[in-house]
Design an enzyme around this catalytic site. Sequence first.
Site, short mmCIF file in Angstrom:
data_model
loop_
_atom_site.label_atom_id
_atom_site.label_comp_id
_atom_site.label_asym_id
_atom_site.label_seq_id
_atom_site.Cartn_x
_atom_site.Cartn_y
_atom_site.Cartn_z
N SER A 1 0.86 -1.18 0.00
CA SER A 1 0.00 0.00 0.00
C SER A 1 0.90 1.24 0.00
O SER A 1 2.12 1.15 0.19
CB SER A 1 -0.87 0.00 1.25
OG SER A 1 -0.03 0.15 2.40
N ASP B 1 -0.93 -1.39 -4.13
CA ASP B 1 -2.29 -1.61 -3.67
C ASP B 1 -2.94 -0.26 -3.35
O ASP B 1 -2.34 0.56 -2.63
CB ASP B 1 -2.21 -2.48 -2.41
CG ASP B 1 -3.54 -3.05 -1.98
OD1 ASP B 1 -4.44 -3.18 -2.82
OD2 ASP B 1 -3.67 -3.37 -0.78
N HIS C 1 -12.54 -4.14 4.13
CA HIS C 1 -11.17 -4.27 4.64
C HIS C 1 -11.14 -4.46 6.15
O HIS C 1 -12.06 -4.05 6.84
CB HIS C 1 -10.35 -3.04 4.25
CG HIS C 1 -10.08 -2.94 2.79
ND1 HIS C 1 -10.82 -2.15 1.95
CD2 HIS C 1 -9.16 -3.56 2.02
CE1 HIS C 1 -10.35 -2.28 0.71
NE2 HIS C 1 -9.36 -3.13 0.72
N SER D 1 -9.88 -11.40 3.58
CA SER D 1 -9.36 -12.20 4.69
C SER D 1 -10.50 -12.93 5.38
O SER D 1 -11.63 -12.43 5.45
CB SER D 1 -8.64 -11.30 5.71
OG SER D 1 -7.32 -11.03 5.28
N ASN E 1 -7.18 -10.50 -2.57
CA ASN E 1 -6.28 -9.70 -1.72
C ASN E 1 -6.38 -10.11 -0.26
O ASN E 1 -7.48 -10.10 0.31
CB ASN E 1 -6.68 -8.23 -1.81
CG ASN E 1 -6.23 -7.57 -3.08
OD1 ASN E 1 -5.81 -8.24 -4.02
ND2 ASN E 1 -6.32 -6.25 -3.12
N ILE E 2 -5.24 -10.40 0.33
CA ILE E 2 -5.22 -10.82 1.73
C ILE E 2 -4.15 -10.05 2.49
O ILE E 2 -2.96 -10.16 2.17
CB ILE E 2 -4.97 -12.34 1.84
CG1 ILE E 2 -6.12 -13.09 1.16
CG2 ILE E 2 -4.83 -12.77 3.31
CD1 ILE E 2 -5.83 -14.54 0.85
P1 13P Z 1 -8.21 -7.72 4.11
O1 13P Z 1 -8.20 -6.58 5.10
O2 13P Z 1 -9.50 -8.48 4.16
O3 13P Z 1 -7.04 -8.61 4.28
O4 13P Z 1 -8.12 -7.08 2.63
C1 13P Z 1 -6.88 -6.72 2.10
C2 13P Z 1 -7.01 -5.91 0.86
O5 13P Z 1 -8.04 -5.83 0.21
C3 13P Z 1 -5.80 -5.20 0.42
O6 13P Z 1 -6.06 -4.40 -0.69
O1 G3H Z 2 -6.40 -2.50 1.62
C1 G3H Z 2 -5.53 -2.05 2.32
C2 G3H Z 2 -4.45 -2.88 2.89
O2 G3H Z 2 -4.93 -3.73 3.87
C3 G3H Z 2 -3.28 -2.04 3.32
O3 G3H Z 2 -3.51 -1.35 4.50
O4 G3H Z 2 -2.89 1.05 4.19
O5 G3H Z 2 -2.78 -0.03 6.45
O6 G3H Z 2 -1.10 -0.62 4.68
P1 G3H Z 2 -2.51 -0.15 4.98
ZN ZN Z 3 -8.00 -3.53 -0.76
#
Ligand code: 13P
Ligand code: G3H
Ligand code: ZN
Length: 326
Positions: free
Chosen positions: A59, A96, A192, A231, A271-272
Amino acid sequence: MGEKVHFSELGLVNTRDMFQRAVGGGYAIPAYNFNNLEQLQAIVTACAETASPVIIQVSKGARSYANSTMLRYMALGAVEMVREMGSNIPIALHLDHGDSLELCQSCVDSGFSSVMIDGSHLPYEENVALTRQVVEYAHAHDVTVEGELGVLAGIEDEVQADHSTYTKPEEVEDFVKKTGVDSLAISIGTSHGAYKFKLKEGEQVPPLRFDILTEIEKRIPGFPIVLHGASSVVQDYVRLINAYGGRMEGAVGVPEDQLRQAAASAVCKINIDSDGRLAVTAKVREYLAKNPEEFDPRKYLGAARQELIALIKHKNETVLGSAGKA
Ligand code: 13P
Ligand code: G3H
Ligand code: ZN
């Protein structure tokens, strides 16, 4: 940022071939988020050991946490480590939730092989225009682009209260045509983080909106679809975290059988992030509680890394179906 580098110089690949094979093959490519060395080691080790193609993704926050120059060499190191293991799995490095043209351009210039531009919170025409600009820049460097239509509840939803806005199937064809994206993230009920559904006593997790997914598939047959917020929020980890000093009440995610169903359809990237975070936190808490005299990070981060490898192998083998597809 240092000198410009193309992803092919790092031994990475874009997502085009991976997705083409996954769409026809009834499985999904895993996209695991990482921020640090141990997470990256675990992801590529588990994927090499299960012969799974993989998307390693960061990210905007992860990129500034790890440092963009450091990231380039981490990706290069991950590829070389995997090759030394005797594995030839394809590895893509993906941004991401990119939020601007400038960030996407910077990632393309620093060795990413794939970027997401997330204009899902913008009015439709603005999302189209921004996504189109990113596609033009990225494609000139053979970098693939993920766009998004529909808003997931949770972190994407700052401007929209706490509910999601499902993807409108009637928009997808026009969006894909006008933008030229290579894949499309959709909103069908996931969100998320670790608190995806607010369940009352005895309530079950509601099913994802597979009817919307089917409608989307009908309008853009064979086009790669991406599922964010996927997830499962593994309950064993939540219990461990709570048992060793944490507090995560009501944490719940998407059941594995629903993800399997999605992976068998047009969804070709899943995505996980949160499950990996939970595995690490659970094992670090457990290790430190059981070994109060220990202060060597290799011990507790090593325990976390082992658990993450086991989790990712399980996901590849029994949820995404990507094991053996490299
Ligand atoms: P989760 O928070 O369900 O793991 O989703 C991750 C995600 O979509 C990252 O872009
Ligand atoms: O979808 C988002 C991801 O889980 C990344 O999260 O912005 O806290 O790194 P973050
Ligand atoms: Zn996401």
